[in-house]
Design a protein around this motif. Sequence first.
Motif, PDB file in Angstrom:
ATOM      1  N   THR A   1       0.871  -1.171   0.000  1.00  0.00           N
ATOM      2  CA  THR A   1       0.000   0.000   0.000  1.00  0.00           C
ATOM      3  C   THR A   1       0.904   1.216   0.000  1.00  0.00           C
ATOM      4  O   THR A   1       2.126   1.087   0.211  1.00  0.00           O
TER       5      THR A   1
ATOM      6  N   GLU B   1       1.224   3.299   2.141  1.00  0.00           N
ATOM      7  CA  GLU B   1       1.738   3.609   3.466  1.00  0.00           C
ATOM      8  C   GLU B   1       2.646   2.529   4.041  1.00  0.00           C
ATOM      9  O   GLU B   1       3.248   2.723   5.092  1.00  0.00           O
TER      10      GLU B   1
ATOM     11  N   TRP C   1       3.755  -2.028   3.835  1.00  0.00           N
ATOM     12  CA  TRP C   1       3.310  -3.399   3.586  1.00  0.00           C
ATOM     13  C   TRP C   1       2.261  -3.759   4.632  1.00  0.00           C
ATOM     14  O   TRP C   1       2.557  -3.792   5.817  1.00  0.00           O
ATOM     15  N   LEU C   2       1.084  -4.093   4.161  1.00  0.00           N
ATOM     16  CA  LEU C   2       0.028  -4.520   5.089  1.00  0.00           C
ATOM     17  C   LEU C   2       0.067  -6.040   5.208  1.00  0.00           C
ATOM     18  O   LEU C   2      -0.068  -6.746   4.206  1.00  0.00           O
TER      19      LEU C   2
ATOM     20  N   LEU D   1       1.655  -2.900   9.712  1.00  0.00           N
ATOM     21  CA  LEU D   1       2.087  -2.149   8.547  1.00  0.00           C
ATOM     22  C   LEU D   1       3.609  -2.008   8.642  1.00  0.00           C
ATOM     23  O   LEU D   1       4.137  -1.423   9.590  1.00  0.00           O
TER      24      LEU D   1
ATOM     25  N   ILE E   1      -5.949   0.259   7.742  1.00  0.00           N
ATOM     26  CA  ILE E   1      -4.744   1.057   8.025  1.00  0.00           C
ATOM     27  C   ILE E   1      -5.070   2.168   9.015  1.00  0.00           C
ATOM     28  O   ILE E   1      -4.304   2.442   9.948  1.00  0.00           O
TER      29      ILE E   1
END
Lengths: 322, 322, 322, 322, 322, 322
Positions: free
Chosen positions: A220, A222, A224-225, A246, A314
């Motif tokens: 993502t 923001e 790595w999920l 994350l 997130i």
Amino acid sequence: MTNKANMPWEERHEGCSDVMWRYSQNPVIGRYDIPSSNSIFNSAVVPFEDGFAGVFRCDNKAVQMNIFAGFSKDGINWEINHEPIEMVAGNTEMIESDYKYDPRVCWIEDRYWITWCNGYHGPTIGIAYTFDFKTFHQCENAFLPFNRNGVLFPEKIDGKYAMLSRPSDNGHTPFGDIYISYSPDMKYWGEHRCVMKVADFTDSAWQCTKIGAGSVPIRTEEGWLMFYHGVINTCNGFRYSMGAALLDLENPDKVLYRSKPYLLAPAAPYELAGDVPNVVFPCAALTEDNKVAVYYGAADTVVGMAFGYVDEIIDFLKKNSL
Amino acid sequence: MTNKANMPWEERHEGCSDVMWRYSQNPVIGRYDIPSSNSIFNSAVVPFEDGFAGVFRCDNKAVQMNIFAGFSKDGINWEINHEPIEMVAGNTEMIESDYKYDPRVCWIEDRYWITWCNGYHGPTIGIAYTFDFKTFHQCENAFLPFNRNGVLFPEKIDGKYAMLSRPSDNGHTPFGDIYISYSPDMKYWGEHRCVMKVADFTDSAWQCTKIGAGSVPIRTEEGWLMFYHGVINTCNGFRYSMGAALLDLENPDKVLYRSKPYLLAPAAPYELAGDVPNVVFPCAALTEDNKVAVYYGAADTVVGMAFGYVDEIIDFLKKNSL
Amino acid sequence: MTNKANMPWEERHEGCSDVMWRYSQNPVIGRYDIPSSNSIFNSAVVPFEDGFAGVFRCDNKAVQMNIFAGFSKDGINWEINHEPIEMVAGNTEMIESDYKYDPRVCWIEDRYWITWCNGYHGPTIGIAYTFDFKTFHQCENAFLPFNRNGVLFPEKIDGKYAMLSRPSDNGHTPFGDIYISYSPDMKYWGEHRCVMKVADFTDSAWQCTKIGAGSVPIRTEEGWLMFYHGVINTCNGFRYSMGAALLDLENPDKVLYRSKPYLLAPAAPYELAGDVPNVVFPCAALTEDNKVAVYYGAADTVVGMAFGYVDEIIDFLKKNSL
Amino acid sequence: MTNKANMPWEERHEGCSDVMWRYSQNPVIGRYDIPSSNSIFNSAVVPFEDGFAGVFRCDNKAVQMNIFAGFSKDGINWEINHEPIEMVAGNTEMIESDYKYDPRVCWIEDRYWITWCNGYHGPTIGIAYTFDFKTFHQCENAFLPFNRNGVLFPEKIDGKYAMLSRPSDNGHTPFGDIYISYSPDMKYWGEHRCVMKVADFTDSAWQCTKIGAGSVPIRTEEGWLMFYHGVINTCNGFRYSMGAALLDLENPDKVLYRSKPYLLAPAAPYELAGDVPNVVFPCAALTEDNKVAVYYGAADTVVGMAFGYVDEIIDFLKKNSL
Amino acid sequence: MTNKANMPWEERHEGCSDVMWRYSQNPVIGRYDIPSSNSIFNSAVVPFEDGFAGVFRCDNKAVQMNIFAGFSKDGINWEINHEPIEMVAGNTEMIESDYKYDPRVCWIEDRYWITWCNGYHGPTIGIAYTFDFKTFHQCENAFLPFNRNGVLFPEKIDGKYAMLSRPSDNGHTPFGDIYISYSPDMKYWGEHRCVMKVADFTDSAWQCTKIGAGSVPIRTEEGWLMFYHGVINTCNGFRYSMGAALLDLENPDKVLYRSKPYLLAPAAPYELAGDVPNVVFPCAALTEDNKVAVYYGAADTVVGMAFGYVDEIIDFLKKNSL
Amino acid sequence: MTNKANMPWEERHEGCSDVMWRYSQNPVIGRYDIPSSNSIFNSAVVPFEDGFAGVFRCDNKAVQMNIFAGFSKDGINWEINHEPIEMVAGNTEMIESDYKYDPRVCWIEDRYWITWCNGYHGPTIGIAYTFDFKTFHQCENAFLPFNRNGVLFPEKIDGKYAMLSRPSDNGHTPFGDIYISYSPDMKYWGEHRCVMKVADFTDSAWQCTKIGAGSVPIRTEEGWLMFYHGVINTCNGFRYSMGAALLDLENPDKVLYRSKPYLLAPAAPYELAGDVPNVVFPCAALTEDNKVAVYYGAADTVVGMAFGYVDEIIDFLKKNSL
């Protein structure tokens, strides 16, 4: 790895305010869905051709653990092969395996990589690749025993393959943290770093005994999920729940946020009773636009699904980080 | 020992391809079927007069373990005495017993022999005989503590009584194999031989922790057919399943075939939840023509039944032997 | 069984007021007294011809446990065979043995009977007889596993052989009491009775974890005098000491007196250090007139001797009984 | 790596027929030989310049574990630095270390490589190199935790570095086998193979609980000669002894011979008593012509030496192989 | 509490640079120093009249634990009563005691207070007072079980009695920290505060498993000087060493300094071998001018002494604080 | 403490002959009844103003344990605050708390006292008082760790507060008995007495592992009626059931009667499955006239109710006393 099939999805139920919610038709895969099986759980799926393919853990009625390929048009109704995957030699001739369990599947560049818990004088991380889910090429085990829950990143990082794993012991390991390792070639591994440790009992007890990576991390903006499982040791045994973290895109051994509350914990009947009661164990996630569908093993017996929106998850991590 | 009553029976359900199948009206005996009981399970029945008689493990609400006589016309609807069996002296005056549990019943020549787990400074094998299920004559314990699951053969072998048993320890024994012993007189025992050991985890994990004889062996042309339980130690406790073995008619310490897959494992709600979740524990089998009906304890709480055809079971053993 | 040799003896040391005292030349047998040995301990001796014979536990340098015959003129200087005893069939063809340890020797009527801890799917009690300490006839194991410390009475009691033993489990058993069993023929055993249990921690802590018969009981006018070991579990492991009991001559499951204080506990350097520190483990006693000489294993490494007067010991038991 | 100093040596004592024998002046290094030390043991030495150098495990009086460099002219009298080794970055910046213990030293091609048990979220194998025993360059840890007893081969094998190690858990590991791994660059490791497992209790009990590589393997015409430790779990704790194995020169995961009897086991006073009684733990071997001198930790307290002839040892292995 | 006798003393040995050193005539009390004893250790002494008095833990030969009064002119040569202390009622009639061990003695205001580990449904802290070491008045136990190592302060603090103790469990407690509690009247206790916890393994491993107060704290200008024991759990059992801490005079739950290295650890033969090897366990300290003499139990078998200078010890604590 | 609201009640179901019976609408409080909760269980209620108030254990979704105030008009429908109780200083400034769980509430004289398991370096008994269930004043912890299940008496006894508690250890304590302690001032506690111990396995196995006080004792003419939990350790974990005891009014450490059979044991679906299967855990009882309503935690997940008549329960105790 993209395909034209729509990923499975069901909207949040009315009145539900949870960040993630169960599929109303759970379990999607039953314990006896192939003739030989005692239980089908802890399995991984990916988009494939015009639908989906998966690698499934089916323990047979001798309770031997093995992995099986399967296919689906919609990600919900599955045709699982009745015979386990037979490996051919990949980057090694040594493809011994006493048992195989808890597979993950990860597309990297040009092929699907399978990782699983491989029995070689104890549990370690087995690796194979396939182009078609018919022929599987087994490679060198990534690590020495004892290890479980090896999960690859879907891209090379700084030119190297990256894998999360959980060093363990040879039994019902009562401890376990998540590490990352790197490889230039999927054969030799090094640069091992500790990524996430169990939480303090007073901070987040559901993940205070052991944790392990679950799904292949999702890129993502923001970070790595990654969905993972956490375990608490109650006076009646282990209870497995699901959280998410994350990780930094460039230095994934750096945790940006991590769920202090769980996202999903055993509460449905098929999670509370079964071969191993009180288990929610994520092994794969499909994503499309902002939606995510997690496949998880329930009670070491069946497969369930849970859904959520990436941005909401997130946001939740940011507001509820350990 | 033969009688005119038909043994209980229900045909294989449509769509079922299992070798053995559950009775649709399970459980046949409920946990509160006598006023004092907390649970009724792990019990044994035999043909008797124009119907059936049985010896039942009924733990009372103080959770004291004892055995009770019961009677039935059809093997399904039971009248269980409200008071436990009181023993009179058989071949010994020493009939101490701290507790009694997990009875088996076996007709040999002229009488019914009861064996059970008898509390004498720890669990060992108690023996008694009865002609009428009213008066029970307690004999010398077969062995030193610690032992459980003593099961007699229905005929003398080479002129001697023969008994299967499982040496144990004084707690929740985490190991256990099946042995055979012989006696000229039901008082002194010897010629102990190991018959069957637990399986390797990788071969047949459901029976890799401990095994114990279940039903009185049934004479068939091909050997003694014996149902037994096997146990796996999961991270949330022991899980008990049922298998079968075929022992040599003349040298019953020789195993001809033994089930690698289980025949019945906990999956029904009354097997998955109860005082001890995930237990299927066979203690008796009725047989008539080619049919067999197994009585098993479920979740240490109630009694269930499962059915099968003897020839199919033997055929299954031959094709799926460990 | 009588012979003309004088039994070994050393008077009580000046200033010593203990009931039993160590031989000043201890240890009488060293750990390397035969070429292959790692340690020689827990061994049994009897009068034989014009001197003494014995059966010795000699673990070799692979730390395999086996028993060896040996001979002595004076009971102190021993010639131990360099090869272990090879058994021939006695009352059985089944003379399997994974290992042999902790022998005892007992003369009954016309021959010497050897009992030992025999490895048959775990430890149990092996039995053999010999007339000459050259040919040994192995008989049926007395009991199912798991058992240790089988000790015969030197006479039939009420027409039957009698044996003390300690039911155990398959590891470093953390519990254990002394039972008696009877046999009409040294093949089938029954009439098992509990003789002595561990003491309460507050009453006699040195024998609060487990106890086991040691020497062949000695007939005295007041009862069978039997030396036994008792164990306490300290925070640094097990500590083995020696006590004595007086059993009823006719009903030897009846304990007349039993030592509340120990008679000998680890204190000498060869008892405090060795392969297993803090062990005094009696396996045999010679007696002549009023004198008794006990042979005991020290620290699982060597053999020591201790002396006493029978009447003083019995007097001590009476005054210091548990 | 050769030097002009004579390696330390003492001939077999008169009357001694053992394959290997202790140095009469043992221990060669005492527990307080540097001011801060609580104990000095499990240490490694190599020829260096005109004498010898070593890396020593010195636990200080806070019982913190660390490694220290030391120097000697004769291999017996040592000057050990009073400050532990401070590492500089080698092939990584990540040189975290919670503790360091049980070092080994191995000359390969152009430098000395140090391996040790390195504390990074649990024990794993640390690696460093030095040219002069003054500056040490710490490299990436070889493996994920948990691992101990990493021992390098003194030559590349098939173009790759090779290391023996023993995967473990995070405590007083009650299990452990020897594996081999390969690396093209001392940074990434793979091709893990099981080399030697613990022995069956009945075959060779001194090595039935865990085993671990000891000294850097010595090239002989017949194979790599490697001294290792084996452990038995007695009822009073672990006992560590020393054996040897001969590994195939080209495929060192192939064991040609392996000692069934031990070569040295705790029996001297400084081995029987100390911080951890009953430990003989080899970490290094010097060899010259046909002679070999093994340095071993004794009782986790001091350093001892034992001597032997290479050809006799190999001959012994051949005749007494497991 | 002052007296005219000189406290026992021996100067630091030549060449010794340790902060504290052993008495060269150790042990000062032997295991058999009274006729009934198996061992005498973990005992406490104080100045009394023109010499010294003490309360001694003497386990008898039944290994029953009890406490005995004793007297000495010089603090080294002791006359210990042959009969244990018999208590009379103090501030309670409930003076049950299953066993008594590990006494401490503390003069407060007008009398001597004895605290010990008292068996009342498990170990807890017993309290008694005496004026003359002849009559002892037993008071209410300070705490609920399970507790050990209760040590009083020699003055009231803020008007209340203060006691250190270590909450425990009912066995060989594998954990333990030091707490302080207060009482207005030696009957009711409260205001419990944690004072010192075990150290991290990596900081000071000798005290990483459990710690317990040892001697009655000594008032110095800089704080209360208190000797305590710390324990590490090695693979062969617990090892007990001695350290010291300096507690704030007014708020003694505040630790000013605490020894990171130990002051004394098992190394002498009488500390390394005995009923429980590797134990140094301080229970009392005499002080005069700047000198201090610590009495400590060795190997749970005998009593030893160690000496030091108060100012040097405090200086050491400041420079080596955890 | 009396109020005008009627206590909740439901008559015995037809056909039911049990002494106590479940509410047909169980569970009365669900696991998700406040937004943050993972589970709500082991909670206490009392009459308050014109209805009822309670203190509830709500574990949140991070599985942190805390206590919350709640209010109800009818005792069945509850409004539980969404934020946990925040304490202000009572008789101490030290109101540290790592976690709070298993509250009880007791009216004494002029206020409500709350006791709970308070995390202060391990579990101990926290105390607070409130007049209005809005402001809570936290007092000194009653005891040193480790303790659980502190339950106050609703009147002073002999001028002192009295509290039942169960000394424990720092984990899933596998032992535990009920003690009583007294305090003049709710700050200092003493006069500790053992009240009730676990039962022998053969007498009443459901309470043979540990027991703990449940509800605040109810004054009856015949004694203090107290509901408690008992635990058996099955091979699949702990099973918690409910019994009752009658304690002497003046000397409540004297047990007059105690239930040998349980009064309520896990059998309903919400008791058999949940976060910890097989738990019935009483924490409070309302009483009015002859009726009693018990609130109990079920499966560590929800709150259930059970009803009974006081005179019938006392009669049952008399007739079925241990």
